[in-house]
Design an enzyme around this catalytic site. Structure first.
Site, PDB file in Angstrom:
ATOM      1  N   CYS A   1      44.599  43.348  49.995  1.00  0.00           N
ATOM      2  CA  CYS A   1      45.246  43.893  48.830  1.00  0.00           C
ATOM      3  C   CYS A   1      44.436  42.505  47.549  1.00  0.00           C
ATOM      4  O   CYS A   1      44.360  41.359  48.229  1.00  0.00           O
ATOM      5  CB  CYS A   1      46.262  44.078  48.719  1.00  0.00           C
ATOM      6  SG  CYS A   1      46.907  44.913  49.674  1.00  0.00           S
TER       7      CYS A   1
ATOM      8  N   LYS B   1      35.966  43.818  50.402  1.00  0.00           N
ATOM      9  CA  LYS B   1      35.128  43.035  50.489  1.00  0.00           C
ATOM     10  C   LYS B   1      35.286  41.517  51.448  1.00  0.00           C
ATOM     11  O   LYS B   1      35.406  41.119  51.868  1.00  0.00           O
ATOM     12  CB  LYS B   1      34.664  42.452  48.904  1.00  0.00           C
ATOM     13  CG  LYS B   1      33.248  41.415  48.473  1.00  0.00           C
ATOM     14  CD  LYS B   1      33.292  41.633  47.625  1.00  0.00           C
ATOM     15  CE  LYS B   1      31.612  41.186  47.199  1.00  0.00           C
ATOM     16  NZ  LYS B   1      30.605  41.705  48.187  1.00  0.00           N
TER      17      LYS B   1
HETATM   18  N1  GLU Z   1      50.887  45.236  53.955  1.00  0.00           N
HETATM   19  C1  GLU Z   1      50.968  45.522  53.579  1.00  0.00           C
HETATM   20  C2  GLU Z   1      50.261  47.084  53.117  1.00  0.00           C
HETATM   21  O1  GLU Z   1      49.587  47.877  53.283  1.00  0.00           O
HETATM   22  C3  GLU Z   1      49.257  44.641  52.378  1.00  0.00           C
HETATM   23  C4  GLU Z   1      47.897  45.182  52.750  1.00  0.00           C
HETATM   24  C5  GLU Z   1      47.086  44.102  52.511  1.00  0.00           C
HETATM   25  O2  GLU Z   1      47.299  42.861  51.965  1.00  0.00           O
HETATM   26  O3  GLU Z   1      45.351  44.643  52.794  1.00  0.00           O
HETATM   27  O4  GLU Z   1      50.521  47.690  52.007  1.00  0.00           O
END
Ligand code: GLU
Length: 613
Positions: free
Chosen positions: A2, A608
């Site tokens: 994210c 990405k």
């Molecule tokens: N584990 C968290 C979620 O699924 C963050 C995911 C991430 O950083 O890609 O919301």
């Protein structure tokens, strides 16, 4: 993987955060959210709590229904999500509120022990709304706050002020998280706190304002100085930036560095998609490889020559670039280099010694599985070189030889110009090793011109568009290549899979008869990439073998051949032919994605910068 963003300063926070999140969207675009300090009375500093809004989908599609940006606020945080735990829903989107809404939190990473922690917290009576591992962090912080309160009463100690108490609770909770995580927290008193252990976090600073983000690109228009948070560090901002070591809670000096982000404009500049614009930037990125600062090379080349083993390492498209770099090191540099995919290096761990050298090409410089390998390499005292596009990246920072591609921001999730830059760099590096750096530079300059001419001829695009229309109807597409073009057909395969969502298979031409020949029948499309090199006859044999079984052969080559059903001419650029040959394959995948009506710049399910494992 994210994207995290935070802002505090004189600008209107919701607008700055929204803009920052748009620039971070390449990191995940299934849902997003923003939390701000609500300042109902403009011009006064009266804070009236946190306001939070979350949405499903990409930001671009939803801003019109979003109301937070009409609020005035000086402080807030935001998040764009690529779900790892829990489906794509508003409840699972970040930021997540604490039960009493006194703070909101967003995360990048995976809490690997979230199940154990959740079980424990459930036993203690905490309630969960979402399915995410993120909410476990929120409740754990709440639990630590209760614990701190209890301790103070028990020991008859003075109560820590609110902000300090929350800071202490975040620190204690963060220490219990396993995995690679970075969190950002907005407290209702307007304080922003962030802790890092794995996923990236950079802080942009100006007088009286700070930006906290997963990358430097997201705040590039505003900032000249950055502080890059290292693993195990926590930062808080409440008009002043404080940095501490998470484990010891000792204050650390906040060292800022100037960073050149001037080539970081994010604009389609009239192109329909970033992907097309970025392919058109290939001549520029190749010329950037030639225009590098060569000071770093001297010692690096010495190290390369005396290294026991040279490993090139990457993931996805960068993994294929790593393989092509190793190819050039072997062929032109006479170095026994071996390439390994980031996630597949376990069996090498015990073999790595301080006499080895590792080279990592990467767009973001934050790829989790590659970073993990580099961290192990670091512990074992290997020399590390990286070739990274994003300024201020972790990979660059942990490298002995941090090379930068200066290709400018690559926004399309499918990598094109950065791949071209990476393999052009590998070629030049090998030429430098062999003492022929001038020849290498001349060849790359010529290549840049030839790619430019190729891209600016409408005929080339018409041919590829026509072919894309046909291939877009197929269920399977095969690609054949050998020697310098083997990685090129593999990358062509990756681009078709990413852009067209069609099954593609890059086959080593020499291996065809050992297995994939069983799949050849009437009408099966086979794209062959052929150069005037030592492998030419072998590739022609493979072409004839598929042709004999009825396959439709599409030849990408500088010369036509009787066995080609369709011919895509490319200029012959000699030693750099493979770099030239990737361009029509990238364009082919682009036109297929357009033909199929796909979201070209944001293909489904991928992001990405893969900062989670
Ligand atoms: N584990 C968290 C979620 O699924 C963050 C995911 C991430 O950083 O890609 O919301």
């Amino acid at each position: 993987m994210c994207g995290i963003f935070g802002y505090s300063g004189p600008k209107n926070a919701p607008e700055v955060i929204l803009e920052g999140l748009k620039r971070l969207e390449y990191r995940g675009y299934d849902s997003w959210g923003i939390a701000i300090i609500s300042e109902e009375c403009k011009g006064q500093s009266a804070k009236s709590g946190i306001k939070l809004e979350k949405r499903i989908g990409a930001i671009g599609d939803l801003t019109s229904h979003f109301s937070l940006n009409t609020h005035h606020s000086s402080t807030g945080i935001g998040h764009t999500r690529w779900a790892t735990h829990g489906g794509i829903s508003e409840i699972n989107a970040h930021p997540h509120f604490s039960t009493d809404k006194s703070f909101a939190l967003a995360q990048n990473g995976i809490v690997e022990n979230y199940q154990e922690l959740k079980k424990d917290l459930l036993k203690k009576g905490y309630k969960f709304e979402s399915e995410t591992d993120t909410e476990v962090i929120v409740r754990l912080i709440e639990e630590k706050l209760v614990h701190l309160e209890g301790e103070n009463v028990l020991r008859n100690k003075a109560r820590l002020p609110g902000g300090e108490r929350l800071k202490e609770a975040i620190r204690a909770a963060f220490l219990e998280l396993e995995g690679r995580n970075t969190i950002i927290v907005l407290a209702k008193d307007g304080q922003i706190m962030a802790a890092r252990n794995g996923s990236p976090l950079v802080i942009g600073i100006n007088d009286g304002e700070v930006f906290l983000s997963s990358d430097t690109l997201s705040f590039a228009p505003y900032v000249k100085k950055v502080v890059v948070l290292d693993n195990g560090q926590m930062v808080s901002y409440n008009g002043k930036l404080d940095l501490v070591d998470i484990r010891s809670n000792k204050p650390l000096l906040c060292r800022s560095e100037r960073i050149n982000l001037k080539s970081s404009k994010v604009d389609k500049e009239g192109y329909d998609h970033f992907m097309l614009k970025e392919i058109f930037e290939s001549p520029y990125v190749v010329s950037q490889v030639v225009n590098q600062d060569y000071k770093l090379y001297e010692d690096f080349v010495k190290q390369l020559k005396k290294a026991e083993n040279v490993y090139t390492i990457g993931s996805g498209t960068a993994g294929i670039a790593a393989s092509q770099i190793a190819f050039y090191l072997r062929v032109f540099g006479k170095i026994k280099a071996e390439s390994v995919i980031g996630a597949d290096i376990y069996e090498y761990y015990e073999l790595l010694t301080k006499d080895d050298l590792m080279i990592a090409p990467s767009q973001s410089g934050e790829t989790a599985d590659v970073l993990e390998v580099l961290e192990i390499a670091r512990k074992k005292d290997l020399k590390i070189a990286s070739y990274v596009n994003m300024p201020g990246s972790t990979m660059g920072r942990i490298s002995d030889y941090p090379f930068a591609s200066h290709a400018g921001p690559e926004i399309c999730v499918m990598s094109t110009k950065v791949f071209t830059s990476q393999i052009a760099w590998g070629y030049l590096l090998a030429k430098v090793i062999s003492g022929k750096s001038e020849e290498g530079k001349v060849n790359l300059k010529k290549l840049a011109e030839v790619i430019d001419q190729y891209l600016n001829s409408g005929r080339n695009h018409d041919l590829l568009k026509k072919l894309a229309k046909e291939l877009a109807k197929k269920q399977h597409i095969f690609l054949l290549g050998k020697y310098q073009n083997l990685n090129i057909v593999k990358e062509g395969m990756v681009k078709i899979i990413e852009g067209a969502y069609i099954h593609a298979h890059g086959i080593p031409a020499g291996d065809l008869k050992h297995y994939a020949i069983t799949l050849m029948e009437k009408g099966v499309p086979v794209v062959v990439v052929l150069s005037e090199d030592v492998a030419k006859d072998d590739v022609i044999n493979a072409v004839n073998q598929v042709k004999a079984r009825g396959a439709t052969v599409i030849g990408i080559s500088s010369k036509p051949h009787a066995s080609f059903d369709h011919y895509i001419p490319v200029p012959d650029t000699g030693e750099t032919s493979a770099i030239m040959n990737i361009i029509p394959l990238q364009l082919l995948a682009y036109y297929m994605a357009v033909e199929l009506g796909h979201n070209v710049d944001k293909p489904r399910n991928i992001a990405k910068s893969v900062t989670v494992k």
